[in-house]
Design a protein around this motif. Structure first.
Motif, PDB file in Angstrom:
ATOM      1  N   HIS A 283      33.351  28.070  34.536  1.00  0.00           N
ATOM      2  CA  HIS A 283      34.230  26.976  34.904  1.00  0.00           C
ATOM      3  C   HIS A 283      34.584  27.118  36.389  1.00  0.00           C
ATOM      4  CE1 HIS A 283      34.649  26.803  30.550  1.00  0.00           C
ATOM      5  NE2 HIS A 283      35.231  25.640  30.675  1.00  0.00           N
ATOM      6  N   PRO A 284      34.634  26.002  37.130  1.00  0.00           N
ATOM      7  CA  PRO A 284      34.936  26.090  38.566  1.00  0.00           C
ATOM      8  C   PRO A 284      36.235  26.855  38.824  1.00  0.00           C
ATOM      9  CG  PRO A 284      34.214  23.879  38.001  1.00  0.00           C
ATOM     10  CD  PRO A 284      34.369  24.620  36.706  1.00  0.00           C
ATOM     11  N   GLY A 285      36.150  27.818  39.718  1.00  0.00           N
ATOM     12  CA  GLY A 285      37.320  28.609  40.067  1.00  0.00           C
ATOM     13  C   GLY A 285      37.550  29.822  39.187  1.00  0.00           C
ATOM     14  N   TYR A 286      36.746  29.983  38.121  1.00  0.00           N
ATOM     15  CA  TYR A 286      37.005  31.049  37.155  1.00  0.00           C
ATOM     16  C   TYR A 286      35.815  31.982  36.974  1.00  0.00           C
ATOM     17  CZ  TYR A 286      41.344  28.720  36.153  1.00  0.00           C
ATOM     18  OH  TYR A 286      42.593  28.179  36.288  1.00  0.00           O
ATOM     19  N   PRO A 287      35.347  32.579  38.060  1.00  0.00           N
ATOM     20  CA  PRO A 287      34.250  33.547  37.962  1.00  0.00           C
ATOM     21  C   PRO A 287      34.750  34.886  37.423  1.00  0.00           C
ATOM     22  CG  PRO A 287      35.052  33.497  40.198  1.00  0.00           C
ATOM     23  CD  PRO A 287      35.828  32.450  39.446  1.00  0.00           C
ATOM     24  N   LEU A 288      33.823  35.725  37.035  1.00  0.00           N
ATOM     25  CA  LEU A 288      34.178  37.054  36.531  1.00  0.00           C
ATOM     26  C   LEU A 288      34.487  38.014  37.680  1.00  0.00           C
ATOM     27  CD1 LEU A 288      34.463  39.210  34.334  1.00  0.00           C
ATOM     28  CD2 LEU A 288      31.977  39.519  34.424  1.00  0.00           C
ATOM     29  N   ILE A 289      33.529  38.177  38.585  1.00  0.00           N
ATOM     30  CA  ILE A 289      33.667  39.219  39.610  1.00  0.00           C
ATOM     31  C   ILE A 289      34.752  38.860  40.617  1.00  0.00           C
ATOM     32  CG2 ILE A 289      32.455  40.469  41.440  1.00  0.00           C
ATOM     33  CD1 ILE A 289      29.877  39.992  39.772  1.00  0.00           C
ATOM     34  N   GLY A 290      34.802  37.600  41.032  1.00  0.00           N
ATOM     35  CA  GLY A 290      35.813  37.199  42.007  1.00  0.00           C
ATOM     36  C   GLY A 290      37.221  37.385  41.493  1.00  0.00           C
ATOM     37  N   ARG A 291      37.448  37.043  40.229  1.00  0.00           N
ATOM     38  CA  ARG A 291      38.788  37.248  39.670  1.00  0.00           C
ATOM     39  C   ARG A 291      39.081  38.727  39.443  1.00  0.00           C
ATOM     40  NH1 ARG A 291      39.685  33.768  34.496  1.00  0.00           N
ATOM     41  NH2 ARG A 291      37.408  33.812  34.321  1.00  0.00           N
TER      42      ARG A 291
END
Length: 397
Positions: A367-375
């Motif tokens: 989902h846009p804005g909800y990555p694994l690594i970035g969060r």
């Protein structure tokens, strides 16, 4: 504080086993498959809860995000009594399952708005971006909303005209898709004509009328929340400004103060979203956190970098324009106050909100804005800040 993670249930590409590896323990989720205005059945709630609990990963469903509000409630039309009754029954079913914190928003039609979902950032990766000239180009030249000219300064309108004249059909289609990504719910998306039609439903509804409809919602819901021992926490507008001709009423400290005054109950609270509030140049987010500390029941922690023309880009969690250490200190200080008061619910759940797409995040189609690594990067950075604040055992505010 309770480290939490937003999870879209069966619609999420990220698995519970991966979330567990981030170190988070709380799951923030919802029953996205149930149409707005319908009751969330107790057995469906328990099934989702069991899916999380029975994974054996030390995860639990601690926050609902969100129990959505039907557009008729926001417009003040239709069979409102049925909608309010259904909402209260969903609350009662959640409370029966032991889930007592509900994040929601009162944004008309669109939950959040960005013009680009993959803006490149230095050193690699991508972020979400709101570009004021592109938004103006969309409203003025694609949607052709006549009143939009008054909503943008002359320099933004000039830049919008330049962008539109130099853009091709692919760029315009991508812009529409990016803006439509902020629609609530799983999957309704509009083309230009569909959006025009949807916006007509809000014609004539100004800020005062929307506030009146919101005040009625609070009067119908907060007493029930009190009876159920629930915590309701409104999410600020994103971005915190009128958009597409739709009024926004949760954009700054004055708006939040008005909301808190409508129902002077601890159940009527705030989701402190530092990214949404931080996009308004007039907002001092740590000061807002300190002012409304006792009504903060949930926190979204992220950062933005603002530009003079009204554009902003989602920044790394510890960079950008908001002093995240000062903000975290305000939240930690409020937790200490609640603990000293002897409250059983003294811990504040929070989640790393949004995040840059990093490394192989882009390959997962999250989902846009909800990555694994970035969060996970944001979670780790903020965890370190809070650990340091907790270790020092001093106020910092």
């Amino acid at each position: 504080m309770i480290e939490s993670w937003r999870w879209y249930g069966p619609f999420d590409k990220i698995r519970l086993s991966e979330i567990a590896q981030t170190g988070a323990s709380g799951i923030v989720t919802a029953l996205h498959e149930i149409p707005y205005g319908e009751i969330w059945p107790l057995d469906t709630i328990r099934n989702r809860q069991a899916e999380i609990d029975n994974a054996g990963l030390g995860l639990h469903w601690n926050v609902v995000e969100s129990l959505p509000i039907h557009e008729n409630i926001k417009r003040g039309t239709g069979d409102l009594e049925r909608l309010f009754s259904n909402y209260r029954q969903s609350m009662a079913n959640l409370a029966e399952a032991g889930i007592h914190t509900i994040c929601y928003n009162f944004m008309p039609l669109i939950d959040w708005t960005r013009t680009r979902l993959d803006a490149p950032v230095k050193r690699g990766g991508s972020s979400l971006r709101f570009d004021a000239p592109q938004m103006a180009a969309f409203e003025l030249f694609m949607l052709r909303r006549q009143e939009a000219e008054a909503d943008y300064p002359e320099e933004v309108r000039r830049a919008a005209a330049n962008w539109f004249q130099s853009s091709d059909e692919t760029a315009r289609t991508t812009l529409l898709k990016s803006i439509m990504s902020g629609l609530p719910g799983a999957f309704d998306r509009y083309d230009i004509d569909g959006l025009r039609s949807a916006l007509k439903n809000y014609e004539g509804i100004d800020q005062d009328e929307l506030r009146g409809n919101y005040a009625r919602f609070l009067s119908e819901i907060i007493p029930a929340a009190d009876d159920l021992g629930m915590r309701f926490c409104v999410h600020p507008d994103d971005p915190p400004r009128d958009i597409l001709g739709l009024p926004r009423i949760v954009s700054d400290a004055d708006d939040i103060g008005w909301i808190m005054d409508q129902q002077k109950s601890l159940a009527n609270g705030l989701t402190l979203c530092s990214g949404s509030l931080g996009a308004n140049p007039a907002n001092d987010v740590p000061a807002i956190a300190r002012r409304f500390a006792d009504r903060i029941h949930f926190a979204h922690l992220r950062n933005v970098a603002k530009e003079p023309d009204g554009s902003f880009e989602e920044a790394p969690h510890l960079e950008g324009d908001t002093d995240m250490v000062s903000l975290a200190a305000a939240l930690v200080a409020e937790e200490r106050r609640r603990e000293a008061e002897g409250r059983a619910d003294w811990r504040i759940p929070w989640r790393p909100d949004h995040g840059h797409e990093l490394l192989n995040d882009a390959e997962r189609a999250n989902h846009p804005g909800y990555p694994l690594i970035g969060r996970m990067r944001g979670l780790a950075e903020l965890r370190g800040v809070m650990a340091a604040l907790g270790h020092e055992k001093v106020s910092y505010v």
